[in-house]
Design an enzyme around this catalytic site. Structure first.
Site, PDB file in Angstrom:
ATOM      1  N   CYS A  41      40.742  33.316  19.097  1.00  0.00           N
ATOM      2  CA  CYS A  41      39.561  33.672  19.217  1.00  0.00           C
ATOM      3  C   CYS A  41      38.955  34.751  19.546  1.00  0.00           C
ATOM      4  O   CYS A  41      39.438  35.767  18.813  1.00  0.00           O
ATOM      5  CB  CYS A  41      38.808  32.601  19.778  1.00  0.00           C
ATOM      6  SG  CYS A  41      37.039  32.147  18.967  1.00  0.00           S
ATOM      7  N   HIS A  93      40.517  28.074  17.390  1.00  0.00           N
ATOM      8  CA  HIS A  93      41.199  27.590  18.249  1.00  0.00           C
ATOM      9  C   HIS A  93      41.975  26.337  17.834  1.00  0.00           C
ATOM     10  O   HIS A  93      41.988  25.024  18.311  1.00  0.00           O
ATOM     11  CB  HIS A  93      40.479  26.584  19.812  1.00  0.00           C
ATOM     12  CG  HIS A  93      39.396  27.616  19.969  1.00  0.00           C
ATOM     13  ND1 HIS A  93      39.702  28.148  21.194  1.00  0.00           N
ATOM     14  CD2 HIS A  93      38.250  28.314  19.803  1.00  0.00           C
ATOM     15  CE1 HIS A  93      38.416  29.147  21.427  1.00  0.00           C
ATOM     16  NE2 HIS A  93      38.105  28.762  21.035  1.00  0.00           N
ATOM     17  N   GLU A 150      44.918  25.816  20.197  1.00  0.00           N
ATOM     18  CA  GLU A 150      45.392  24.650  20.627  1.00  0.00           C
ATOM     19  C   GLU A 150      44.834  23.322  21.217  1.00  0.00           C
ATOM     20  O   GLU A 150      44.500  22.578  22.097  1.00  0.00           O
ATOM     21  CB  GLU A 150      45.152  25.344  22.326  1.00  0.00           C
ATOM     22  CG  GLU A 150      43.547  25.518  23.409  1.00  0.00           C
ATOM     23  CD  GLU A 150      42.893  27.095  22.270  1.00  0.00           C
ATOM     24  OE1 GLU A 150      43.704  27.129  20.896  1.00  0.00           O
ATOM     25  OE2 GLU A 150      41.446  27.310  22.423  1.00  0.00           O
TER      26      GLU A 150
HETATM   27  N1  GLN Z   1      33.299  35.722  22.430  1.00  0.00           N
HETATM   28  C1  GLN Z   1      33.531  35.669  20.832  1.00  0.00           C
HETATM   29  C2  GLN Z   1      32.397  35.556  19.912  1.00  0.00           C
HETATM   30  O1  GLN Z   1      31.392  34.192  20.146  1.00  0.00           O
HETATM   31  C3  GLN Z   1      34.750  34.859  21.060  1.00  0.00           C
HETATM   32  C4  GLN Z   1      34.822  33.081  22.142  1.00  0.00           C
HETATM   33  C5  GLN Z   1      35.714  32.553  21.462  1.00  0.00           C
HETATM   34  O2  GLN Z   1      37.141  33.278  21.794  1.00  0.00           O
HETATM   35  N2  GLN Z   1      36.218  30.960  21.989  1.00  0.00           N
HETATM   36  O3  GLN Z   1      33.280  35.046  18.911  1.00  0.00           O
END
Ligand code: GLN
Length: 538
Positions: A382, A508, A510
């Site tokens: 992410c 994600h 994970e």
């Molecule tokens: N802050 C980033 C976004 O909003 C990544 C979010 C995250 O890592 N879950 O896109």
């Protein structure tokens, strides 16, 4: 008819109700029952989505896009069955539902009260999963500790539920602590007696006591607890500290927790739990033939619970590779251009973690530069993926001050920016791209090789995205978009062609790694780290 098991906690928090619930569920599932677990949290936030990870650890996202408590991660990792919004309810959500009904005139003329209106709404939510017809047994974990002011309505709801369901249809398991007093050299049962007394004051007689302890409890202690807490001796279950959370199901099996539960619920024991593949996993976990060190670069490193699913994914992927993965937390704010080698030079792999906001982001970018230039296996999740795009833009494509608009709204090169349709949303919580989305993988890429198929789904939780205006430039310079959302055409995975393992995912991974199904990208990342460490020693 669905049977219900409630799990309460006494004496202190952090006794591991989530792990006990998940372990019991695993054993019942391994006997052929369809089981799910839900968690009721007593705090007033509607969901943990707006909570800082320092407050409550990681926010776990389900397939249907619910932002939930991290215990749901344990449920999925143990059971390998997806959970949903219905599996996590907070006081905030209960009150919101009741207040909405009040405004719609549903209680017209009546005084709306904690009892019966709030407790009725809690009971209604306790039944939702059971009434779906998908489960034989629903385990409900109550957050907090018995005696807390904020858990009272939940405890009262359990009392009513148990009474209405009738004996053998709903039981209460109470998890308590048997402390060891070193000076006296003794295990003490008094806190457990008091905790059960507190439950009795609220009208609940627990059916089974699970006793967390550092030392084995003797038959005498079991008898004493049974006598003073009005339970059978075989309903006093020892839960001794374990070397791994994944050992707990087998410890509970030895204590016959599953049998005692089935007897109390008047359910057939069917067969002994089939735990063969679980034991195989534990065998690999406990007998590794290699060892690697992975640096986890993030800004919440003081609280490991903030990265719970990531560290558990490494446990699964390590076992699959018969490798002990040592995860070393590295604070992103402590990495600078002139100390990157010193901070990262000993690693076999680098994972750059998810996150929000600007703190520590330059350190993440520096760490990624080091991994790219030194062929160190890299996995970005992410925000970690977004940082790899920024790094490549700045240092390979020469896009000066390239950035994400989350950090710098006026960057000349917004290589990561916000999707158009999200720009006008101002409320927090639930405004992100949340939950499961499809992704198509490009043949011949590392991502395709890892998954071994062309169509996948992964879970998301973010607001910002790869800016497709730059895609061609990136691909020509060697950063490939190996995963694309087939509907929105958003870039979901980037990877480098000329690097042993450099992969970033906008989602994600994970959140989908389980004991039965370790996540393929984690498995391949650990394999790449093993290769890297072998080459290093040569
Ligand atoms: N802050 C980033 C976004 O909003 C990544 C979010 C995250 O890592 N879950 O896109």
């Amino acid at each position: 008819m669905t049977k219900y098991i409630f799990v309460t906690g006494g004496v202190t928090s952090s006794l591991g109700k989530g792990i006990i619930s998940a372990s019991l569920a695993k054993l019942l599932q391994a006997r052929g029952y369809r089981v799910t677990i839900q968690k009721f949290d007593p705090y007033i936030n509607i969901d943990p989505g707006t909570l800082n990870p320092y407050e409550h650890g990681e926010c776990y996202v389900t397939e249907d896009g619910a932002e939930t408590d991290l215990d749901l991660g344990h449920y999925e990792r143990f059971l390998n069955v997806p959970t949903s919004q219905a599996n996590n309810i907070t006081t905030g959500r209960i009150y919101q539902n009741v207040i909405n009904k009040e405004r719609q005139g549903e209680f017209l003329g009546k005084t709306v009260q904690v009892v019966p209106h709030i407790t009725d709404e809690i009971k209604r939510n306790m039944r939702i999963l059971g009434e779906s017809g998908e489960f034989d047994i629903v385990i409900t974990e109550l957050g907090g500790t018995v005696g807390d002011i904020e858990s009272l309505p939940f405890i009262e709801a359990v009392r009513q539920f148990k009474w209405e369901a009738g004996a053998n249809n709903a039981i209460v398991i109470h998890l308590t602590l048997i402390p060891f007093l070193a000076a006296a050299g003794e295990l003490k049962t008094k806190p457990t007696q008091h905790s059960v007394k507190a439950l009795l004051e609220y009208g609940i007689q627990p059916d089974i006591l699970v006793c967390r302890t550092e030392h084995h409890i003797t038959p005498e202690i079991r008898k004493k607890i049974a006598l003073f807490c009005n339970v059978n001796v075989n309903a006093v279950i020892e839960s001794i500290d374990a070397d791994s959370i994944y050992s707990v199901p087998l410890l509970m099996m030895k204590e016959q927790l599953d049998k005692t539960v089935l007897t109390k619920l008047k359910l057939a024991h069917k067969h002994e739990p089939d735990m063969e593949s679980w034991k195989d996993f534990l065998g690999r976990l406990k007998n590794p033939i290699s060892e690697v060190t992975i640096g986890l670069v993030g800004k919440y490193v003081e609280l490991p619970d903030a990265y719970k699913s990531i560290t558990e994914s490494f446990v699964h992927a390590g076992a699959r590779n018969e490798c002990k993965v040592r995860v070393q937390y590295i604070h992103s704010e402590e990495i600078y251009p002139d100390n990157a080698k010193e901070k990262l030079g000993h690693l076999d792999g680098l994972l750059v973690a998810p996150g929000f906001g600007s703190r520590g982001i330059e350190g993440k970018i520096e760490a990624i530069r080091y991994a790219r230039e030194n062929n160190l296996p890299f996995f970005g999740i992410c925000l970690g993926m977004q940082c790899s795009v920024i790094e490549f833009g700045r240092n390979v494509l020469g896009l000066n001050d390239a950035n994400t608009t989350e950090i710098d709204e006026d960057t000349p090169h917004p290589v990561i920016n916000m999707m158009e349709d999200q720009k006008n949303i101002s409320t927090k919580g639930g405004t992100m791209r949340l939950g499961s989305y499809p992704c198509d993988l490009k043949k011949g890429t590392k991502a395709y090789a890892a998954y071994g198929k062309a169509h996948i789904t992964e879970r998301h939780r973010h607001r910002y995205e790869f800016n497709n205006a730059y895609l061609q430039q990136y691909e020509e310079a060697g950063m490939t978009a190996s995963g694309i959302n087939p509907e929105s055409k958003l870039v979901e995975i980037v990877e480098l062609k000329n690097h042993p393992f450099f992969v970033g995912g906008q989602f994600h991974p994970e959140l989908k790694s389980t004991v039965a199904n370790p996540h393929p990208l984690f498995v391949k990342f650990v394999a790449a780290a093993i290769d890297f460490s072998k080459k290093k020693t040569k």
